[in-house]
Every structure is written in structure tokens, then in C-alpha cells.
Design a protein around this motif. Structure first.
Motif, PDB file in Angstrom:
ATOM      1  N   UNK A 191       0.785  -1.235   0.000  1.00  0.00           N
ATOM      2  CA  UNK A 191       0.000   0.000   0.000  1.00  0.00           C
ATOM      3  C   UNK A 191       0.820   1.290   0.000  1.00  0.00           C
ATOM      4  N   UNK A 192       2.150   1.190  -0.100  1.00  0.00           N
ATOM      5  CA  UNK A 192       2.917   2.377  -0.447  1.00  0.00           C
ATOM      6  C   UNK A 192       2.658   2.640  -1.943  1.00  0.00           C
ATOM      7  N   UNK A 193       2.909   3.864  -2.449  1.00  0.00           N
ATOM      8  CA  UNK A 193       2.728   4.120  -3.879  1.00  0.00           C
ATOM      9  C   UNK A 193       3.501   3.102  -4.728  1.00  0.00           C
ATOM     10  N   UNK A 194       2.884   2.648  -5.797  1.00  0.00           N
ATOM     11  CA  UNK A 194       3.459   1.586  -6.616  1.00  0.00           C
ATOM     12  C   UNK A 194       4.878   1.935  -7.075  1.00  0.00           C
ATOM     13  N   UNK A 195       5.764   0.976  -6.891  1.00  0.00           N
ATOM     14  CA  UNK A 195       7.146   1.124  -7.351  1.00  0.00           C
ATOM     15  C   UNK A 195       8.066   1.845  -6.401  1.00  0.00           C
ATOM     16  N   UNK A 196       7.573   2.219  -5.205  1.00  0.00           N
ATOM     17  CA  UNK A 196       8.413   3.005  -4.291  1.00  0.00           C
ATOM     18  C   UNK A 196       9.070   2.182  -3.182  1.00  0.00           C
ATOM     19  N   UNK A 197       8.684   0.907  -3.040  1.00  0.00           N
ATOM     20  CA  UNK A 197       9.204   0.118  -1.915  1.00  0.00           C
ATOM     21  C   UNK A 197       9.725  -1.248  -2.350  1.00  0.00           C
ATOM     22  N   UNK A 198       8.811  -2.144  -2.743  1.00  0.00           N
ATOM     23  CA  UNK A 198       9.214  -3.521  -3.019  1.00  0.00           C
ATOM     24  C   UNK A 198      10.257  -3.663  -4.106  1.00  0.00           C
ATOM     25  N   UNK A 199      10.053  -3.007  -5.255  1.00  0.00           N
ATOM     26  CA  UNK A 199      11.006  -3.119  -6.345  1.00  0.00           C
ATOM     27  C   UNK A 199      12.375  -2.519  -5.984  1.00  0.00           C
ATOM     28  N   UNK A 200      12.437  -1.319  -5.389  1.00  0.00           N
ATOM     29  CA  UNK A 200      13.741  -0.810  -4.958  1.00  0.00           C
ATOM     30  C   UNK A 200      14.437  -1.734  -3.960  1.00  0.00           C
ATOM     31  N   UNK A 201      13.670  -2.356  -3.068  1.00  0.00           N
ATOM     32  CA  UNK A 201      14.254  -3.303  -2.128  1.00  0.00           C
ATOM     33  C   UNK A 201      14.856  -4.497  -2.860  1.00  0.00           C
ATOM     34  N   UNK A 202      14.106  -5.015  -3.841  1.00  0.00           N
ATOM     35  CA  UNK A 202      14.580  -6.159  -4.611  1.00  0.00           C
ATOM     36  C   UNK A 202      15.851  -5.817  -5.376  1.00  0.00           C
ATOM     37  N   UNK A 203      15.923  -4.602  -5.915  1.00  0.00           N
ATOM     38  CA  UNK A 203      17.103  -4.194  -6.670  1.00  0.00           C
ATOM     39  C   UNK A 203      18.344  -4.167  -5.792  1.00  0.00           C
ATOM     40  N   UNK A 204      18.188  -3.797  -4.529  1.00  0.00           N
ATOM     41  CA  UNK A 204      19.335  -3.792  -3.612  1.00  0.00           C
ATOM     42  C   UNK A 204      19.833  -5.216  -3.377  1.00  0.00           C
ATOM     43  N   UNK A 205      18.904  -6.152  -3.199  1.00  0.00           N
ATOM     44  CA  UNK A 205      19.302  -7.555  -3.032  1.00  0.00           C
ATOM     45  C   UNK A 205      20.077  -8.026  -4.265  1.00  0.00           C
ATOM     46  N   UNK A 206      19.547  -7.711  -5.436  1.00  0.00           N
ATOM     47  CA  UNK A 206      20.192  -8.125  -6.677  1.00  0.00           C
ATOM     48  C   UNK A 206      21.547  -7.454  -6.847  1.00  0.00           C
ATOM     49  N   UNK A 207      21.647  -6.177  -6.512  1.00  0.00           N
ATOM     50  CA  UNK A 207      22.912  -5.454  -6.657  1.00  0.00           C
ATOM     51  C   UNK A 207      23.986  -5.968  -5.717  1.00  0.00           C
ATOM     52  N   UNK A 208      23.560  -6.602  -4.626  1.00  0.00           N
ATOM     53  CA  UNK A 208      24.513  -7.218  -3.695  1.00  0.00           C
ATOM     54  C   UNK A 208      24.851  -8.652  -4.091  1.00  0.00           C
ATOM     55  N   UNK A 209      24.292  -9.113  -5.222  1.00  0.00           N
ATOM     56  CA  UNK A 209      24.543 -10.476  -5.730  1.00  0.00           C
ATOM     57  C   UNK A 209      24.193 -11.534  -4.697  1.00  0.00           C
ATOM     58  N   UNK A 210      23.088 -11.322  -3.985  1.00  0.00           N
ATOM     59  CA  UNK A 210      22.659 -12.247  -2.947  1.00  0.00           C
ATOM     60  C   UNK A 210      21.488 -13.101  -3.435  1.00  0.00           C
ATOM     61  N   UNK A 211      21.449 -14.336  -2.951  1.00  0.00           N
ATOM     62  CA  UNK A 211      20.391 -15.269  -3.305  1.00  0.00           C
ATOM     63  C   UNK A 211      19.858 -15.912  -2.030  1.00  0.00           C
ATOM     64  N   UNK A 212      18.659 -16.503  -2.140  1.00  0.00           N
ATOM     65  CA  UNK A 212      18.002 -17.143  -0.984  1.00  0.00           C
ATOM     66  C   UNK A 212      17.923 -16.170   0.197  1.00  0.00           C
ATOM     67  N   UNK A 213      17.423 -14.969  -0.103  1.00  0.00           N
ATOM     68  CA  UNK A 213      17.326 -13.910   0.904  1.00  0.00           C
ATOM     69  C   UNK A 213      15.939 -13.273   0.834  1.00  0.00           C
ATOM     70  N   UNK A 214      15.330 -13.057   1.994  1.00  0.00           N
ATOM     71  CA  UNK A 214      14.071 -12.310   2.096  1.00  0.00           C
ATOM     72  C   UNK A 214      14.293 -11.117   3.024  1.00  0.00           C
ATOM     73  N   UNK A 215      13.694  -9.980   2.663  1.00  0.00           N
ATOM     74  CA  UNK A 215      13.827  -8.762   3.462  1.00  0.00           C
ATOM     75  C   UNK A 215      12.445  -8.137   3.655  1.00  0.00           C
ATOM     76  N   UNK A 216      12.154  -7.748   4.881  1.00  0.00           N
ATOM     77  CA  UNK A 216      10.922  -7.012   5.190  1.00  0.00           C
ATOM     78  C   UNK A 216      11.325  -5.665   5.781  1.00  0.00           C
TER      79      UNK A 216
END
Length: 210
Positions: A72-97
Motif C-alpha cells: 500500500x505504499x505508492x506503486x514502485x516506491x518500496x518492493x522493487x527498490x528493495x529487490x534491486x538492492x538484493x540483486x545489486x549485492x549479488x545475494x540469493x536465498x534472501x528475504x527482506x521485510x
């Protein structure tokens, strides 16, 4: 299947205040979507009174199985940026809340992206990283006169002795990095002048601390 990949060890929690809003970030290693969903549910229940519990995860070691939510945050302002950080750190099998308690000051779309991505970046920087690398586990059978030599060799080459059986011969169950397996076995055979039997059992991922 990759021979090695980066992940986190256990769970890490960090928090920060941005414009009077409190952002609590929790990360954990997950090996399946079921584990990821259970983790998200646990954190969301713990902070059930929060304004938002946004999440992102990559729950396989190939980077193919991923999900995210803005909660319920504005679309594209939370989940996707969070996912990009995980990907940019080259991490796998990781969940973040990232849990947000709204402080009364609106951040705007750009501010939200910076807040959520920054919270995840700080958390993952604090989390303990491990390199999951494929190990080869084998049985090494030697006669008693060669036991000490074999054990010295295992110690010199950072092998993990899982089990030792003292029967008519001595059977060591040993794990080594798959990338080093061929050289390890060849050098051990030479050290013992061929007086050894090797039986490979299995391969699996093992977390090596960085």
C-alpha cells in the motif's frame, strides 16, 4: 545449478528514522517460497500495528524465483527498490521485510525509494555474508599405518572430517570444496603412495564464512 553463490547467515535486524518515520528492516536466509512467506508473515504479525510491511525476496540460488510487495505504499516506491538492492549485492536465498511506522511527514515517491532502498542496503551491509559453495563428500579408506599421514593431509588442506570409523581399516568421511576435489584426491593418493580407496558419496552446498 551454480557451484557457489552468496547469501546471508541467519537473521539480521536494523532500524533508522527518516523524517520522523521509523523503518525497521529484517532480513533472513530462505530456501523456498514457503519459508519466505512464513518469514514475512512472522514479521508482519510482530509489527501488526505498523503502517506498512513491505517485502522483497529471491528464494532460489539462480535468481529466477523472486517476489516483492509495496504493501500500500505508492506503486514502485518500496518492493522493487528493495529487490534491486538484493540483486545489486549479488545475494540469493534472501528475504527482506521493511516495516514502516509513519511519522506524519510525507516523503514523496523519490524519498520513499531512497528510504526503502537505503534501509535494505544498510541491513545487508550489517548481515553476515556466507559463500555457499558445492562440496564433495567422500569416504577415504586407509590402513592403520597411514592414518596419521591422512589426518595431517586433511588438516593441511582444510578438509572437513565428518565421521571416522575404526574397523579392519579406517574409513574417513570427508567433505572438501568441489572446486578443489580433483587436486585434493590426486595429492592425497600421491602422499599415501596409492594406499587408499576413495568412494564419492554426494555433493551439497555448504556455507563458508567470508
Amino acid at each position: 545449478m551454480p557451484e557457489k553463490y552468496l547469501s546471508v547467515l541467519g537473521e539480521c535486524r536494523t532500524q533508522k528514522i527518516i523524517e520522523k518515520s521509523r523503518f525497521i528492516t529484517t532480513s533472513r536466509r530462505v530456501e523456498s517460497e514457503e519459508q519466505a512467506k512464513r518469514f514475512i508473515a512472522e514479521v508482519s504479525a510482530e509489527f501488526a500495528d505498523a503502517t506498512h510491511n513491505c517485502y522483497a525476496y529471491i528464494c532460489d540460488n539462480l535468481g529466477n524465483f523472486l517476489r516483492f510487495s509495496d504493501d500500500n505504499e505508492p506503486q514502485g516506491t518500496a518492493g522493487m527498490p528493495m529487490l534491486e538492492v538484493i540483486k545489486n549485492n549479488s545475494l540469493f536465498e534472501v528475504a527482506v521485510v521493511v516495516t514502516r511506522y509513519f511519522g506524519g511527514i510525507k516523503l514523496g515517491a523519490g524519498g520513499l525509494v531512497r528510504a526503502y532502498s537505503g534501509a535494505v542496503a544498510e541491513n545487508l551491509a550489517a548481515a553476515q555474508k556466507v559463500l555457499y559453495e558445492t562440496c564433495a563428500e567422500s569416504r577415504y579408506t586407509v590402513d592403520y599405518p597411514f592414518v596419521d599421514t591422512a589426518m595431517r593431509f586433511f588438516g593441511e588442506n582444510s578438509a572437513d572430517i565428518i565421521n571416522t570409523e575404526y574397523l579392519n581399516e579406517v574409513i574417513f568421511t570427508v567433505a572438501v570444496k568441489k572446486s578443489a576435489e580433483q587436486g585434493f584426491n590426486s595429492n592425497l593418493i600421491n602422499r599415501l603412495n596409492g594406499k587408499i580407496k576413495i568412494e564419492k558419496i554426494r555433493e551439497y552446498f555448504f556455507p563458508f564464512k567470508l
